[in-house]
Design an enzyme around this catalytic site. Structure first.
Site, PDB file in Angstrom:
ATOM      1  N   TYR A  93       0.838  -1.210   0.000  1.00  0.00           N
ATOM      2  CA  TYR A  93       0.000   0.000   0.000  1.00  0.00           C
ATOM      3  C   TYR A  93       0.871   1.258   0.000  1.00  0.00           C
ATOM      4  CZ  TYR A  93      -4.291  -2.643   0.948  1.00  0.00           C
ATOM      5  OH  TYR A  93      -5.365  -3.494   0.860  1.00  0.00           O
ATOM      6  N   TYR A 470     -11.516  -0.546  -0.715  1.00  0.00           N
ATOM      7  CA  TYR A 470     -11.675  -0.130   0.693  1.00  0.00           C
ATOM      8  C   TYR A 470     -10.459   0.634   1.200  1.00  0.00           C
ATOM      9  CZ  TYR A 470      -8.593  -3.406   3.284  1.00  0.00           C
ATOM     10  OH  TYR A 470      -7.512  -4.060   3.824  1.00  0.00           O
ATOM     11  N   ARG A 471      -9.391   0.609   0.420  1.00  0.00           N
ATOM     12  CA  ARG A 471      -8.119   1.164   0.878  1.00  0.00           C
ATOM     13  C   ARG A 471      -7.241   1.280  -0.360  1.00  0.00           C
ATOM     14  NH1 ARG A 471      -4.928  -2.586   5.191  1.00  0.00           N
ATOM     15  NH2 ARG A 471      -3.267  -1.216   5.835  1.00  0.00           N
TER      16      ARG A 471
HETATM   17  P1  ADP Z   1       1.390  -0.786   9.460  1.00  0.00           P
HETATM   18  O1  ADP Z   1       2.869  -0.811   9.767  1.00  0.00           O
HETATM   19  O2  ADP Z   1       0.515  -1.377  10.496  1.00  0.00           O
HETATM   20  O3  ADP Z   1       1.077  -1.306   8.097  1.00  0.00           O
HETATM   21  P2  ADP Z   1       1.656   2.091   9.142  1.00  0.00           P
HETATM   22  O4  ADP Z   1       2.332   2.603  10.337  1.00  0.00           O
HETATM   23  O5  ADP Z   1       2.478   1.930   7.914  1.00  0.00           O
HETATM   24  O6  ADP Z   1       0.912   0.742   9.490  1.00  0.00           O
HETATM   25  O7  ADP Z   1       0.411   3.008   8.863  1.00  0.00           O
HETATM   26  C1  ADP Z   1      -0.421   2.836   7.751  1.00  0.00           C
HETATM   27  C2  ADP Z   1      -0.837   4.200   7.210  1.00  0.00           C
HETATM   28  O8  ADP Z   1      -1.679   4.835   8.168  1.00  0.00           O
HETATM   29  C3  ADP Z   1       0.317   5.170   6.998  1.00  0.00           C
HETATM   30  O9  ADP Z   1       0.810   5.091   5.693  1.00  0.00           O
HETATM   31  C4  ADP Z   1      -0.312   6.527   7.261  1.00  0.00           C
HETATM   32  O10 ADP Z   1      -0.952   7.024   6.093  1.00  0.00           O
HETATM   33  C5  ADP Z   1      -1.388   6.212   8.288  1.00  0.00           C
HETATM   34  N1  ADP Z   1      -0.914   6.463   9.668  1.00  0.00           N
HETATM   35  C6  ADP Z   1      -0.081   5.661  10.365  1.00  0.00           C
HETATM   36  N2  ADP Z   1       0.123   6.134  11.586  1.00  0.00           N
HETATM   37  C7  ADP Z   1      -0.593   7.259  11.694  1.00  0.00           C
HETATM   38  C8  ADP Z   1      -0.803   8.187  12.751  1.00  0.00           C
HETATM   39  N3  ADP Z   1      -0.222   8.008  13.935  1.00  0.00           N
HETATM   40  N4  ADP Z   1      -1.600   9.241  12.523  1.00  0.00           N
HETATM   41  C9  ADP Z   1      -2.210   9.402  11.333  1.00  0.00           C
HETATM   42  N5  ADP Z   1      -2.067   8.556  10.300  1.00  0.00           N
HETATM   43  C10 ADP Z   1      -1.263   7.493  10.471  1.00  0.00           C
END
Ligand code: ADP
Length: 516
Positions: A93, A470-471
């Site tokens: 993603y 959805y994403r």
């Molecule tokens: P995971 O490691 O669980 O896949 P990520 O940390 O990469 O999740 O987060 C997924 C997406 O969600 C990020 O690309 C960002 O767009 C959004 N996101 C992540 N953390 C935050 C946060 N603390 N506040 C706002 N948006 C966030």
């Protein structure tokens, strides 16, 4: 030439120097990263576009809410865009990379405290950097009999990032945002908001009542860029006394109609309480075999090759995984109902842990359905090799005929581009997330170009039939936003301008910009 890997759009090198000096004064020099080699992990996108497009200019790593606020104030002062990540995986993603070149990644992994787990109320409050593995260990170490619900590559990702991007898992709590309760958010003007009951000073109901008073706000901080979430509450599931995972294997592609029509009523009535998953043979194979074990021809894996593979291996063309959760007595009754329904449908081979418990793929699915850690899904990335992955995940009704229609559409388009149909359906409450992994070799120009064209075509053809994803991944966020129409884009932009007039938080996330 700039001394930086990239510069934020509209920010001069001189202004950026000043902003970086201010971040360093707040965070200390170690937590402000600009060196190209240290930025590499923030720019591994797996998507069918150039890394260059998503290269961050720097990464900053705050260690507290106050540091987040102070950095956001600096961003505002110098109009430096900032892309927050929590555990920063989000593979397929966009990983940790920003939507557009030059944004500063705000890496929140240092903020990794589990602030509370209430074993009676079955709630938790966590910071962004907390991983599922860390939570799992915490529950085990403290002998707290609660279960997590995690996405597939669970150990290294975390509940906050997954939930704010509206990810899903496989237990009865699999629709993660539904089981979220209360947030703390740093707003673009650097002020702090606690949502729901958290707005009340001294509240002890922040993690137990979702709605609070007045408009419900948590939703606008998911898949958005209206704030940086620094704490999140979630509900955990009491470990059931008895858990019985099972798989139903179906031999023909068209059997998905029977599978959905048979199981949907049981899911709706909560006889099967979890997010049932219906996995196509090529996804199953991806976790267990090399692609070349079963197909060496050019183009996409053919239907004939799928049929030969399932005969040889004993897997189904579709493999439906579900579980029963409750007391042994409850599960005895539910098991009779499930078996009766499958028998009456005339299709499907139903197998339990007693029969296939040693099969590593079954084990992996059984782990997922009880929130146990694993990273087996990463096996999929070896299927084509070369590190390319891009999820296309349209929502469908939980109706057999609809799933068949979507599968046929998807397969036709994918195969035209030489890409395999590696897919599963995750059953929500009334919907299914049809999750398709476009796997390709990123080192191969033609495959990468094909994956890009394929995603576009999928998006457009599905939208023409009324289906949306959805994403979305960072490479296609504007195009996905277009599918959802002008009125939606307009209200998203209006909110953005009101909350973040300088457009400094994650510009472009979900196709939302302060300027249109
Ligand atoms: P995971 O490691 O669980 O896949 P990520 O940390 O990469 O999740 O987060 C997924 C997406 O969600 C990020 O690309 C960002 O767009 C959004 N996101 C992540 N953390 C935050 C946060 N603390 N506040 C706002 N948006 C966030």
């Amino acid at each position: 030439m700039s001394k930086y890997v990239a510069l934020p759009a509209g920010v001069s090198e001189k202004v950026f120097d000043t902003a970086l000096a201010e971040y360093r004064a707040i965070l200390g020099p170690d937590h402000v990263i600009t060196a190209a080699e240290r930025l590499v992990p923030y720019n591994k996108i797996m998507l069918p576009v150039d890394d260059e497009r998503h290269a961050p200019s720097a990464a900053i790593c705050p260690g507290s809410v106050e540091e987040v606020q102070r950095c956001v104030a600096v961003c505002n002062k110098h109009k430096v865009p900032v892309w927050p990540i929590s555990t920063g995986k989000n593979f397929g993603y966009g990983s940790a990379a920003p939507a557009t070149r030059g944004q500063v990644v705000m890496d929140l992994r240092r903020m990794n405290r589990i602030l509370d787990v209430d074993a009676d109320l079955c709630t938790a409050l966590v910071e962004p950097g907390v991983t599922y593995q860390q939570m799992y260990d915490h529950l085990q170490d403290n002998k707290i009999p609660l279960w997590l619900s995690c996405p597939a590559p669970s150990a290294i990702v975390g509940p906050l990032g997954n939930t704010v991007d509206r990810g899903v898992g496989y237990t009865p709590y699999g629709e993660h945002f539904m089981f979220q309760c209360g947030m703390e958010v740093v707003l673009p003007d650097a002020s702090l908001l606690r949502t729901g009951m958290g707005s009340l000073p001294n509240s002890n109901t922040w993690q137990v009542f979702k709605w609070g008073y007045g408009p419900y706000l948590d939703g606008i901080f998911t898949q958005s860029n209206y704030g940086i979430v620094t704490k999140m509450g979630l509900w955990l599931m009491p470990a059931p006394p008895d858990f019985r995972p099972f798989v139903i294997r179906y031999d023909d592609e068209a059997d998905i109609v029977t599978a959905v029509e048979t199981l949907r009523p049981l899911r709706m009535a909560n006889i099967i309480p979890n997010a049932v998953v219906i996995v196509h043979a090529l996804w199953e194979a991806g976790s267990a075999y090399a692609r070349s074990d079963h197909f060496t021809g050019p183009g996409a894996f053919t239907d004939d090759a799928v049929r030969t593979m399932v005969k040889k291996t004993g897997m189904g063309v579709w493999n439906l995984y579900a579980g029963l959760y409750g007391s042994p007595e409850q599960n005895d009754v539910a098991w009779k109902i499930v078996q009766g329904a499958v028998k009456a449908s005339g299709k499907g081979r139903i197998l339990t842990a007693a029969e296939v418990g040693e099969d590593p793929v079954f084990k992996y699915r059984a782990d997922l359905m009880q929130g146990r850690m694993n990273t087996k899904e990463f096996g999929l990335y070896n299927w084509r090799g070369g590190g390319g992955s891009c999820w296309f995940a349209p929502v469908s009704q939980a109706r057999g005929s609809e799933t068949l229609k979507q599968m046929e559409m998807a397969k036709r388009i994918l195969n035209r581009h030489g890409i395999d149909y590696v897919a599963e359906f995750i059953v929500g409450w009334r919907d299914m997330h049809h999750v398709i992994d476009l796997l390709f070799d990123r080192t191969d120009f033609n495959q990468t170009r094909a994956a890009h064209a394929c995603y576009r075509e999928l998006l457009q053809e599905f939208a023409a039939q009324g289906y949306g994803v959805y994403r979305a991944n960072t490479a296609f966020m504007d195009e996905v936003a277009d599918c959802y129409g002008d009125a939606k884009r307009k209200i998203n932009a209006t909110l953005k301008r009101a909350l973040d007039p300088n457009g400094i938080i994650a510009p472009g996330k979900s196709g939302i910009w302060a300027t249109v």
